[in-house]
Design an enzyme around this catalytic site. Structure first.
Site, PDB file in Angstrom:
ATOM      1  N   LYS A   4       0.818  -1.219   0.000  1.00 18.10           N
ATOM      2  CA  LYS A   4       0.000   0.000   0.000  1.00 18.10           C
ATOM      3  C   LYS A   4       0.847   1.263   0.000  1.00 18.10           C
ATOM      4  CE  LYS A   4      -4.355  -1.774   1.402  1.00 18.10           C
ATOM      5  NZ  LYS A   4      -5.572  -1.695   2.165  1.00 18.10           N
TER       6      LYS A   4
ATOM      7  N   LYS B  70     -11.205  -3.833  -3.102  1.00 20.45           N
ATOM      8  CA  LYS B  70     -12.116  -2.687  -3.219  1.00 20.45           C
ATOM      9  C   LYS B  70     -11.429  -1.532  -3.922  1.00 20.45           C
ATOM     10  CE  LYS B  70     -13.703  -3.152   1.553  1.00 20.45           C
ATOM     11  NZ  LYS B  70     -12.496  -3.162   2.378  1.00 20.45           N
TER      12      LYS B  70
ATOM     13  N   LYS C 193      -5.074  -9.913  -5.869  1.00 18.83           N
ATOM     14  CA  LYS C 193      -6.311 -10.269  -5.172  1.00 18.83           C
ATOM     15  C   LYS C 193      -7.436  -9.304  -5.546  1.00 18.83           C
ATOM     16  CE  LYS C 193      -6.370  -7.790  -0.834  1.00 18.83           C
ATOM     17  NZ  LYS C 193      -7.179  -7.676   0.325  1.00 18.83           N
TER      18      LYS C 193
HETATM   19  N1  AQP Z   1      -9.768 -11.045  -2.395  1.00 18.97           N
HETATM   20  C1  AQP Z   1     -10.090 -11.520  -1.200  1.00 18.97           C
HETATM   21  N2  AQP Z   1     -10.318 -12.850  -1.029  1.00 18.97           N
HETATM   22  C2  AQP Z   1     -10.669 -13.351   0.190  1.00 18.97           C
HETATM   23  N3  AQP Z   1     -10.827 -12.568   1.290  1.00 18.97           N
HETATM   24  C3  AQP Z   1     -10.614 -11.240   1.154  1.00 18.97           C
HETATM   25  N4  AQP Z   1     -10.682 -10.207   2.025  1.00 18.97           N
HETATM   26  C4  AQP Z   1     -10.380  -9.066   1.374  1.00 18.97           C
HETATM   27  N5  AQP Z   1     -10.102  -9.303   0.101  1.00 18.97           N
HETATM   28  C5  AQP Z   1     -10.239 -10.655  -0.084  1.00 18.97           C
HETATM   29  C6  AQP Z   1     -11.055 -10.355   3.416  1.00 18.97           C
HETATM   30  O1  AQP Z   1     -12.161  -9.494   3.672  1.00 18.97           O
HETATM   31  C7  AQP Z   1     -12.062  -9.012   5.007  1.00 18.97           C
HETATM   32  C8  AQP Z   1     -12.246  -7.530   5.033  1.00 18.97           C
HETATM   33  O2  AQP Z   1     -11.196  -6.909   4.341  1.00 18.97           O
HETATM   34  P1  AQP Z   1     -10.932  -5.373   4.549  1.00 18.97           P
HETATM   35  O3  AQP Z   1     -11.835  -4.588   3.735  1.00 18.97           O
HETATM   36  O4  AQP Z   1     -10.971  -5.028   5.960  1.00 18.97           O
HETATM   37  O5  AQP Z   1      -9.446  -5.223   4.118  1.00 18.97           O
HETATM   38  P2  AQP Z   1      -8.679  -5.582   2.828  1.00 18.97           P
HETATM   39  O6  AQP Z   1      -8.096  -6.932   2.937  1.00 18.97           O
HETATM   40  O7  AQP Z   1      -7.704  -4.484   2.680  1.00 18.97           O
HETATM   41  O8  AQP Z   1      -9.763  -5.601   1.660  1.00 18.97           O
HETATM   42  P3  AQP Z   1      -9.709  -5.021   0.239  1.00 18.97           P
HETATM   43  O9  AQP Z   1     -10.964  -5.327  -0.426  1.00 18.97           O
HETATM   44  O10 AQP Z   1      -8.482  -5.445  -0.478  1.00 18.97           O
HETATM   45  O11 AQP Z   1      -9.680  -3.480   0.497  1.00 18.97           O
HETATM   46  P4  AQP Z   1      -8.666  -2.399   0.073  1.00 18.97           P
HETATM   47  O12 AQP Z   1      -8.732  -2.377  -1.403  1.00 18.97           O
HETATM   48  O13 AQP Z   1      -9.209  -1.158   0.726  1.00 18.97           O
HETATM   49  O14 AQP Z   1      -7.325  -2.823   0.575  1.00 18.97           O
HETATM   50  C9  AQP Z   1     -10.709  -9.465   5.560  1.00 18.97           C
HETATM   51  O15 AQP Z   1     -10.915 -10.606   6.381  1.00 18.97           O
HETATM   52  C10 AQP Z   1      -9.947  -9.845   4.338  1.00 18.97           C
HETATM   53  O16 AQP Z   1      -9.008 -10.875   4.591  1.00 18.97           O
END
Ligand code: AQP
Length: 354
Positions: free
Chosen positions: A115, A220, A217
């Site tokens: 990040k 969002k 992965k």
């Molecule tokens: N691609 C994924 N596959 C499986 N699990 C996932 N999680 C996130 N992406 C995947 C799980 O969703 C939960 C919440 O995630 P979060 O929003 O708190 O944080 P993150 O991992 O940073 O999610 P994003 O979607 O990738 O957000 P951004 O883009 O903002 O960084 C967690 O349990 C995570 O493991």
């Protein structure tokens, strides 16, 4: 002195549209666990300002994640659903954990490296300290189990390291204050204040990948909306995104071994398996030898069948913000009561006057 009672904690950041990865990797597990465990589910809004400080509409993002929790089937009466910033203990304990954790531990975190990118000096201090806030989220409730996607595994390991260091560094005072609890660590039983939390990562979709690039992965924050299926997408959008998903020209193999080196194919089969509650091997028994042109419409139909009811309920809930706010307020009060006790114990252990 007796062992910790099992308690589940997990959180989701209000940083954008929830997607299929969040659903299969986390939220669906939250729903299943509430049948057998005492659960606390949190919209982690303090985490949302680590990568980007100013958000256009944080309030509606927080409500939208809460709506997704409820629409997926989380019961906020039997369990606790709240947003993190309501309970000041998260930030307070995170500060203490900033003093427990070592800078070297934080510098090793893959998520920080990804990040922060090349311009590390310009990343917020909060982004570097993110895992220590996450440890505080979990340990404020002395949670024993955390359901997460595979991407959070390293942060969970750091949470365990923080708990171990706190328990060791303060072991004498924990015992003197009579605040020790038995912790099973392998063959041994030790006495500490914080549990050594177990991650719950399992199933066929622990890391759902981008629909456009099987090496990244689903996220969002990916600029391409075609890379993910949002929980708010309608049937037509879901079908279109699956149709446009990147694949290779070969037919599906009849065994999981044949998915090796085919990241995009592996991802789509994993998504199908998770949605249908099957193993990848079972899916390939049915679809081995078929082309993606045949598999994709069936996958789209299954995704629509599973996600449409959640989508409809989310829309209904989002139209009733007063109800969502009441859920978060009630959850915040109940979470706050648990957090207050932990913070009083921690202050006693450290030696602050209260
Ligand atoms: N691609 C994924 N596959 C499986 N699990 C996932 N999680 C996130 N992406 C995947 C799980 O969703 C939960 C919440 O995630 P979060 O929003 O708190 O944080 P993150 O991992 O940073 O999610 P994003 O979607 O990738 O957000 P951004 O883009 O903002 O960084 C967690 O349990 C995570 O493991």
């Amino acid at each position: 002195m007796s062992a910790f009672s099992p308690r589940v904690f997990s959180g989701v950041q209000p940083t954008g549209n929830l997607h299929l990865g969040n659903y299969l990797g986390a939220i669906r597990k939250f729903v299943a666990l509430q049948e057998s465990q005492d659960c606390i589910y949190c919209v982690v809004d303090l985490h949302a300002i680590t990568a980007q400080l100013v958000h256009d509409d944080l309030k509606s993002q927080i409500r939208s994640i809460t709506a997704a929790f409820l629409a997926a089937g989380i019961d906020p009466k039997r369990h606790i659903v709240f947003n993190q910033s309501r309970v000041s203990g998260h930030a307070e304990l995170a500060w203490i954990f900033n003093c427990v954790a070592r800078i070297g531990w934080m510098n090793r975190m893959t998520q920080f490296k990804e990040k922060a990118g090349k311009d590390r000096e310009n990343a917020s201090l909060g982004l570097l300290a993110y895992p220590s806030l996450m440890a505080a989220d979990i340990l404020l409730y002395r949670a024993t189990h955390v359901p997460v996607g595979d991407d959070q595994k390293q942060h969970l390991e750091l949470t365990r390291d923080i708990a171990i260091k706190f328990n060791n560094d303060f072991s004498g005072r924990i015992a003197a204050a009579g605040l020790g609890t038995e912790i099973a660590m392998g063959e041994e039983t030790v006495n500490g204040y914080f549990p050594i939390t177990e991650p719950l990562i399992g199933g066929e979709a622990t890391r759902v990948m981008s629909l456009k690039d099987g090496s990244k992965k689903m996220s969002k924050s990916d600029p391409s909306d075609l890379s993910r299926i949002n929980l708010t997408d309608d049937a037509e959008q879901i079908a279109r995104k699956i149709k446009k998903a990147k694949t290779d020209p070969n037919a599906l193999p009849s065994e999981p071994k044949g998915l090796e080196g085919r990241a995009e194919a592996d991802n789509l089969v994993g998504i199908y398996a998770a949605l249908a509650d099957l193993s990848k091997a079972d899916v390939l028994k049915d679809f081995g030898g078929r082309q993606f042109s045949e598999f994709k419409p069936v996958l789209a139909e299954l995704a629509v069948e599973k996600l449409s009811p959640i989508n409809a309920e989310m829309r209904r809930l989002i139209d009733d913000p007063a109800h969502i706010d009441a859920v978060l307020k009630d959850g915040g009060e109940r979470a706050g009561a648990i957090a207050e006790k932990t913070m009083a114990d921690v202050k006693e252990i450290i030696g602050f006057l209260q």
